[in-house]
Design a protein around this motif. Structure first.
Motif, mmCIF file in Angstrom:
data_model
loop_
_atom_site.group_PDB
_atom_site.id
_atom_site.type_symbol
_atom_site.label_atom_id
_atom_site.label_comp_id
_atom_site.label_asym_id
_atom_site.label_seq_id
_atom_site.Cartn_x
_atom_site.Cartn_y
_atom_site.Cartn_z
ATOM 1 N N HIS A 18 0.837 -1.196 0.000
ATOM 2 C CA HIS A 18 0.000 0.000 0.000
ATOM 3 C C HIS A 18 0.877 1.252 0.000
ATOM 4 N N ARG A 19 1.881 1.280 0.887
ATOM 5 C CA ARG A 19 2.789 2.428 0.951
ATOM 6 C C ARG A 19 3.580 2.589 -0.339
ATOM 7 N N ALA A 20 4.021 1.465 -0.915
ATOM 8 C CA ALA A 20 4.835 1.532 -2.121
ATOM 9 C C ALA A 20 4.070 2.184 -3.275
ATOM 10 N N VAL A 21 2.792 1.845 -3.413
ATOM 11 C CA VAL A 21 1.967 2.454 -4.458
ATOM 12 C C VAL A 21 1.798 3.952 -4.202
ATOM 13 N N ILE A 22 1.480 4.309 -2.962
ATOM 14 C CA ILE A 22 1.268 5.729 -2.634
ATOM 15 C C ILE A 22 2.546 6.534 -2.829
ATOM 16 N N ASN A 23 3.638 6.057 -2.265
ATOM 17 C CA ASN A 23 4.902 6.790 -2.357
ATOM 18 C C ASN A 23 5.369 6.943 -3.798
ATOM 19 N N MET B 71 8.945 2.058 2.632
ATOM 20 C CA MET B 71 9.339 2.554 3.956
ATOM 21 C C MET B 71 8.412 3.686 4.401
ATOM 22 N N MET B 72 8.504 4.032 5.688
ATOM 23 C CA MET B 72 7.679 5.097 6.255
ATOM 24 C C MET B 72 8.293 6.466 5.932
ATOM 25 N N LEU B 73 8.185 6.841 4.664
ATOM 26 C CA LEU B 73 8.742 8.120 4.225
ATOM 27 C C LEU B 73 7.869 9.298 4.624
ATOM 28 N N GLU B 74 6.580 9.010 4.821
ATOM 29 C CA GLU B 74 5.534 10.022 4.908
ATOM 30 C C GLU B 74 5.362 10.647 3.513
ATOM 31 N N PRO B 75 4.173 11.068 3.166
ATOM 32 C CA PRO B 75 3.928 11.593 1.816
ATOM 33 C C PRO B 75 4.878 12.717 1.399
ATOM 34 N N PHE B 76 5.206 13.621 2.326
ATOM 35 C CA PHE B 76 6.078 14.730 1.952
ATOM 36 C C PHE B 76 7.475 14.226 1.589
ATOM 37 N N GLY B 77 7.926 13.111 2.225
ATOM 38 C CA GLY B 77 9.243 12.558 1.914
ATOM 39 C C GLY B 77 9.303 12.017 0.500
ATOM 40 N N ALA B 78 8.259 11.287 0.096
ATOM 41 C CA ALA B 78 8.205 10.765 -1.272
ATOM 42 C C ALA B 78 8.169 11.910 -2.281
#
Length: 445
Positions: free
Chosen positions: A248-253, A300-307
């Motif tokens: 889920h995170r990988a798709v969003i990031n 990873m837990m980049l948070e949206p702003f990190g990606a």
């Protein structure tokens, strides 16, 4: 027809006959090797009690998306050379089908070497995705060599590079236990620097001055089709091998990063190009840089702003590469990178490797349900040490890529492989074109 045209006609015939002979030999060898050393994964066995549908519902759609990227996205992205359209999509196709088969064997071989076994290699949906990833690294290399090699040489490149790709992947995943869910290190960094080293060795230094190194509106539109297919499916590329919340995170990031790199890519093109006009080379490539850069840390837990920050830097870095770094390398060391893989894959991969190292070194157990799923090495090492291992894997990927590319480039110069095309960036020597019928009549065929 001129004597030069006749020479080119016959030379292309002889090289393609040798290509056909090697292709048949390789395919027979692959059939024998698959018979001797492979079998179905348990889930595909007819007598197995394992749920055969396990993984198909979540993995197969991702696998198909990646397949489209490999066979359509990469192929059409390289059609910007209007006199080398057939070579772009055709060589992409033949490299992909060879690489897919060969990678199943080589990845299984190195896995057995690491585990100290001689078991048959189980073929599963996951191993097919892994083989596609290996093939992607060769297609990145093809981008640096496009128009300067023949099909026979590309078979040699594929065989050697897939072996080294699988070795590098085994070192990174099994020995160093680093995180690289989207292949930033093992696919993009390795494939880019393998291709750049190979391109530098084979030359020629005046490759850019060839008249055929041109695009037109039609070829650029076809290339843009490749860009859009890659752009649409890149989240699948980065998320295919993850599960649960990681997927889920990988798709969003990935979507956030690649969207920002596209937006910034347009801005960078307007700022850096002469007359402040958009350039299709930038738009076709820099818009994808965010997907490359975020791959290693997509789950990873980049948070949206990190990606988004990674995508911002990657988009501008890629355009800067096309406008500043690429001409500098051409002038100073005679390196001509046909498709600009250094700008789309090489430099963004370094950015992504560093980003993953930072994310790994700052990761904490309380952030993840199971931190070892992302960082297997965290079972016996701290976050800071994991970050160091991430950098080490990046350096090893670049190192193996450079060394492998240098040696392969030297091998491509062997006269038996036909040498470089008489006229670079053209189809006519090795592909049937509109001019061939008249030329064939002239030489009595």
């Amino acid at each position: 027809s001129t004597w030069g045209e006749r020479t080119k006609f016959f030379r292309g015939m002889f090289v393609n006959i040798k290509f056909a002979a090697l292709t048949i030999g390789l395919q027979i060898a692959l059939v024998v090797l698959f018979d001797r050393y492979t079998t179905y994964d348990d889930r595909a066995q007819a007598h197995s009690d394992t749920d055969s549908s396990k993984g198909m519902g979540t993995r197969y759609p991702f696998f198909q998306d990646i397949h489209v990227m490999i066979f359509v996205g990469f192929g059409f992205l390289m059609t910007f050379l209007y006199r080398h359209n057939f070579g772009a999509v055709g060589y992409n196709f033949v490299v992909a089908v060879l690489g897919l088969q060969w990678a199943i064997l080589t990845r299984g071989f190195w896995d057995n070497v690491y585990r100290g076994t001689s078991e048959k290699i189980p073929i599963s949906l996951e191993s097919l995705i892994g083989a596609d990833f290996a093939t992607a690294s060769v297609l990145i290399t093809l981008g640096a060599l496009l128009g300067k090699v023949n099909g026979l040489q590309l078979l040699v490149v594929t065989v050697i590079e897939v072996i080294l790709y699988s070795l590098n992947e085994m070192i990174g995943v099994s020995v160093l236990k680093v995180a690289d869910i989207g292949g930033t290190l093992f696919i993009h960094a390795f494939g880019a620097y393998f291709g750049l080293a190979c391109a530098w060795v084979i030359g020629p230094k005046l490759a850019k001055n060839q008249e055929s190194l041109e695009s037109n509106s039609a070829s650029d539109q076809f290339a843009m089709v490749g860009t859009l297919f890659l752009w649409l499916f890149w989240p699948s590329f980065n998320a295919a091998m993850a599960d649960g919340s990681r997927q889920h995170r990988a798709v969003i990031n990935t979507l956030l990063s690649i969207s920002v790199s596209s937006f910034v890519g347009f801005a960078g093109s307007a700022l850096l190009r002469p007359n402040n006009k958009f350039h299709m080379m930038d738009i076709q490539n820099a818009t994808l840089a965010g997907g490359v850069a975020v791959g290693a840390c997509a789950d990873m837990m980049l948070e949206p702003f990190g990606a988004m920050l990674i995508g911002f830097i990657a988009g501008y870095l890629s355009v800067f590469g096309f406008n500043v770094i690429m001409p500098f390398l051409e002038k100073k060391i005679g390196l001509f990178d046909t498709c600009g893989v250094h700008n789309l894959h090489g430099m963004p991969a370094i950015l992504g490797g560093v980003s993953a190292a930072i994310a790994a070194s700052s990761s904490r157990f309380h952030e993840y349900a199971s931190v070892e799923l992302i960082f297997p090495g965290r079972e016996d090492r701290g976050a800071d040490k994991q970050g160091i291992y991430q950098i080490l894997a990046l350096l090893i990927s670049i190192g193996i890529g450079l060394c492998g590319g240098l040696v392969t480039g030297l091998l491509l110069k062997i006269p038996l492989l036909g040498g470089m095309p008489v006229h670079l960036y053209e189809d006519q020597e090795f592909w049937n074109t509109e001019e061939d019928d008249e030329l064939a009549r002239d030489v009595g065929l």
